[in-house]
Every structure is written in structure tokens, then in C-alpha cells.
Design an enzyme around this catalytic site. Structure first.
Site, short mmCIF file in Angstrom:
data_model
loop_
_atom_site.label_atom_id
_atom_site.label_comp_id
_atom_site.label_asym_id
_atom_site.label_seq_id
_atom_site.Cartn_x
_atom_site.Cartn_y
_atom_site.Cartn_z
N TYR A 48 37.11 28.65 27.47
CA TYR A 48 38.16 27.64 27.38
C TYR A 48 37.87 26.60 26.29
O TYR A 48 38.74 25.84 25.91
CB TYR A 48 38.35 26.91 28.73
CG TYR A 48 38.95 27.76 29.83
CD1 TYR A 48 39.32 29.08 29.60
CD2 TYR A 48 39.16 27.24 31.10
CE1 TYR A 48 39.86 29.87 30.61
CE2 TYR A 48 39.70 28.02 32.10
CZ TYR A 48 40.05 29.33 31.86
OH TYR A 48 40.59 30.10 32.86
N LYS A 52 29.68 39.46 33.99
CA LYS A 52 30.15 40.77 33.52
C LYS A 52 29.09 41.28 32.54
O LYS A 52 29.37 41.62 31.38
CB LYS A 52 31.53 40.60 32.86
CG LYS A 52 32.24 41.88 32.55
CD LYS A 52 32.77 42.61 33.78
CE LYS A 52 33.40 43.92 33.39
NZ LYS A 52 33.65 44.80 34.53
N ASP A 70 34.47 41.94 38.68
CA ASP A 70 35.49 42.79 39.29
C ASP A 70 35.13 43.12 40.74
O ASP A 70 35.98 43.07 41.64
CB ASP A 70 35.72 44.08 38.46
CG ASP A 70 34.45 44.63 37.83
OD1 ASP A 70 33.39 43.99 37.99
OD2 ASP A 70 34.51 45.69 37.20
N ASP A 95 37.72 29.91 37.61
CA ASP A 95 39.13 29.53 37.71
C ASP A 95 39.88 30.56 38.55
O ASP A 95 40.61 30.23 39.50
CB ASP A 95 39.69 29.48 36.27
CG ASP A 95 41.03 28.77 36.19
OD1 ASP A 95 41.51 28.31 37.22
OD2 ASP A 95 41.57 28.70 35.08
N ASP A 118 40.86 30.41 42.96
CA ASP A 118 42.24 30.50 43.47
C ASP A 118 42.36 31.62 44.50
O ASP A 118 43.04 31.47 45.52
CB ASP A 118 43.23 30.73 42.32
CG ASP A 118 43.83 29.43 41.83
OD1 ASP A 118 43.12 28.41 41.89
OD2 ASP A 118 45.00 29.43 41.40
#
Ligand code: NAD
Length: 365
Positions: free
Chosen positions: A141, A187, A219, A243, A247
Site C-alpha cells: 500500500y 506467501k 490462501d 486487510d 474482514d
């Protein structure tokens, strides 16, 4: 003790849930013999309307002067047409950056009274109590170069050693206060930056032999969160994975209107609900104030070092829900929901009852 709290109610339902939470904050402070000096400041769209920008120097200075910031929510359709760098949401990124808030704590805990409200099976979510520790000021980001043209779009994912070390430490420290297990999500099978992240996390882990550490690919983590959320204690991860995963974790618990968060740096702390300004229900006195109240709970345990106050507030929220008092977003079909201010009053009454019971049952010194 004496603390300064900067209140940033913001837009939409922000001021409504802030008002409700401040009443609870003042009561808890008095009961805990803490003196609060509370000042209120504009941020987001309301600041654009009054001063032409989402975050003024005066508001930022008030945050620097305070030990804790309590933020409602920012944004709304009125300001959607503005250029990217003038939108209300810029204030959030500006605050995170200026205050150095690199640790985002998002607990996802199922209140027993709310087990049936999740979209997952009750036996799957019952007992979920996890903490996502998300890196908040680095990663993709923030990385340069970034941009797009007619043919390509690009971002850069970089983490430096100090950035990974400090967030890993924050996660292990959280684990020490909880069930002493950290799942570091990355990852590393594809991304070099993730292999680096993994190596540094393992180095920091040497200082925390009491905590168990496991690595998990992102994943698989997304799948495990839905399959068996109770298997997690602390989830440590980079900005973008955090992020998304937080959620997903929030929906395990049933409602966006109930989840608090804390954003912490070395010097400053900001507490806010996970939800946004909910323009569709703003100004109607129907918003659920529990996420904002739970954020106040995190402020008591983290900035004021009074975990007992947070525990008592959590007990009051659960007892109020168990008694059937629900705002519209969490009301069972066929039941009559209560308003934001009624929820504030029910929580206050329950809190007073619990504290009275604690006082009368406390052993005489
Ligand atoms: P939102 O969280 O505001 O609303 C999503 C849905 O959840 C809506 O139907 C809303 O009514 C409901 N909801 C949210 N909080 C609730 C509460 N406390 N009680 C009852 N219902 C609640 O997300 P959105 O609609 O995607 O975004 C609206 C605005 O909020 C946008 O401008 C967005 O940029 C902003 N936003 C701000 C923050 C923040 O301030 N931290 C976070 C997310 C979104």
C-alpha cells in the site's frame, strides 16, 4: 491517573456512535479513578466542509497532544466526487502515517449471545477468539514505484528488517497476553518479500520461547478461517493480507457493527470501530454503537493499562445482548430493535449493575 483523549467523531453515523461511546467512557473512567480531558475535533468530510481539507494541522496537533485518539468514521457520498488526494479517507492514511501507527490490532471474538448471528454454523464459530495483528504503514500500500498507464499498472511490495521486526514483536507480545500461539501468514512459496518476512519473524521468535509459532500461506489461512476459526490465537501478517483476512474474520463473528480496532505506534494510539460511516442509516439513531464502545474497551486495557475495565465492559455487552436488546443490524427476525441511544442506556444500566455487584462481593481489605 490523568489522560488526554482527542475525539474525532467524523461523518455519517460517526458522531452518533461516538456520543454513545463517550457516555460509557466517562462512566468507566470515573469508576476506575481515571481523569479524562476530552476534546473534540473535526476530521474527514466534516473537516472538508468547515476548513477545506480532511485533516487540519489543529486536529493533528490535538492528536499529538493526546495519549489516545478515538475516531468515529469518515466519508460519505457527498465527498465521493473529490480527487483521490482530497477525499475524506485521506485523513485516515494521514493520521496513520503522521502518528506512526504501524500495528493494527483487530480482535474477532464471538459474544456467546451472538453465536447464532454468524453466517457460519454455530458449532463452527462458537468459542472464536482471535487477534489479527496487521502491519499498517508498509508493504504494497505504500511501496514505490507505483502507477498505471494505458498498458500497465504496477505497485511495489517492500518490507525492511526494522518494519518486520517491530510488527513481529507486537504480535508475540499480544500472544503472551493470550493463548501464546502465533500464526504468521505469508506467501513465501511465491514472493521473495514473504520469504524475507518469514526469516525475520523466526529470528524475532527466538526472544519468545514461551510462544509457539507456525507459518501458513495466505490462501490456506483464508480457508482455515472459515473452516475452523477457533484454531487461531494471534494472526500476524502484512498490510494487504491483514486487510483482507481481518474482514473475513469479522464476518465469522456475525456483524460489522460490533468489531473494534486499535492502531498503535511507539508513541501514539488510535481506537476506532472497524465499520465505516454507514451513510444509508446516518442521522436516524439506529446505528449499532457496540463496535465503538468495544474500541473504548481496548483504550482502557491498552493505553490506560486497565484490562479489568475492558473485561467488565465486555461482560456488560454480552449480558445486554443475552437479555435480547439488539439494534436493527443484529435484531432477530420478528423482534423489535432498539435505537442507538437506547442501546447506550441498556449498556450503562448493565455496567452499573455489574460494578455494583463487584463492589458488594469484593473482599474487605
Ligand atoms: P460501512 O461500514 O459504512 O457500511 C456497510 C454496511 O454496514 C451498511 O449497510 C451500513 O448501514 C452497515 N453498518 C456499518 N456500521 C454499522 C453500525 N455501526 N450499525 C449498523 N449498521 C452498520 O461501509 P461502506 O458502506 O462501504 O462505506 C461507507 C463510507 O464509509 C465510505 O465513504 C467509506 O469510504 C467509509 N469507510 C470509512 C471507514 C473508516 O472511517 N475507518 C471504514 C470503512 C469505510
Amino acid at each position: 491517573m490523568r489522560y488526554k483523549v482527542a475525539l474525532l467523531p467524523g461523518d455519517g453515523i460517526g458522531p452518533e456512535v461516538t456520543d454513545a461511546a463517550v457516555a460509557i467512557m466517562e462512566y468507566l473512567a470515573e469508576a476506575s479513578q481515571v481523569t479524562l480531558e476530552i476534546t473534540s475535533h473535526p476530521v474527514g468530510g466534516s473537516s472538508i466542509d468547515a476548513y477545506g481539507k480532511p485533516l487540519t494541522d489543529e486536529t493533528l496537533q490535538a492528536c499529538y497532544d493526546a495519549q489516545a485518539v478515538l475516531l468515529g468514521a469518515i466519508g460519505g457520498p457527498k465527498w465521493e466526487g473529490l480527487p483521490h488526494d482530497q477525499k475524506p479517507e485521506r485523513a485516515l492514511l494521514g493520521l496513520r502515517e503522521a502518528l506512526g501507527l504501524y500495528t493494527n490490532l483487530r480482535p474477532a471474538k464471538v459474544y456467546p449471545a451472538m453465536v447464532a448471528a454468524s453466517t457460519l454454523k454455530p458449532e463452527c464459530v462458537s468459542g472464536t477468539d482471535l487477534m489479527v495483528v496487521r502491519e499498517l504503514t508498509g508493504g504494497i500500500y505504500f511501496g514505490d514505484p507505483r502507477g498505471y498507464d494505458e498498458e500497465r499498472g504496477w505497485n511495489t511490495l517492500v518490507y525492511t528488517r526494522p518494519e518486520v521486526e517491530r510488527i513481529a514483536r507486537a504480535a508475540f507480545e499480544q500472544a503472551l497476553k493470550r493463548r501464546r500461539h502465533v500464526t504468521s501468514v505469508d506467501k513465501a512459496n511465491v514472493l521473495e518479500s514473504s520469504q524475507f518476512w518469514r526469516d525475520v519473524v523466526h529470528e524475532v521468535h527466538r526472544d519468545y520461547p514461551q510462544v509457539t509459532l507456525e507459518d501458513m500461506y495466505v490462501d490456506n489461512a483464508a480457508m482455515q478461517l472459515i473452516r475452523q476459526p477457533t484454531r487461531f490465537d494471534v494472526i500476524l501478517t502484512q498490510n494487504m493480507f491483514g486487510d483482507i483476512l481481518s474482514d473475513a474474520a469479522s464476518m465469522v463473528t456475525g456483524s460489522l457493527g460490533m468489531l473494534p480496532s486499535a492502531s498503535l505506534g511507539d508513541q501514539y494510539a488510535l481506537y476506532e470501530p472497524v465499520h465505516g460511516s454507514a451513510p444509508d442509516i446516518a442521522g436516524q439513531n439506529v446505528a449499532n454503537p457496540l463496535a465503538m464502545m468495544a474500541s473504548v474497551g481496548m483504550m482502557f486495557s491498552t493505553t490506560f493499562q486497565l484490562p479489568e475495565a475492558e473485561r467488565t465492559l465486555t461482560e456488560a455487552i454480552d449480558a445486554t445482548l443475552a437479555a435480547g436488546h439488539r439494534t436493527a443490524d443484529i435484531a432477530a427476525p420478528g423482534t423489535t430493535p432498539i435505537s442507538t441511544t437506547e442501546m447506550r442506556d441498556r449498556i450503562m444500566e448493565t455496567l452499573q449493575e455489574i460494578m455494583e455487584r463487584q463492589r458488594t462481593s469484593a473482599p474487605i481489605a
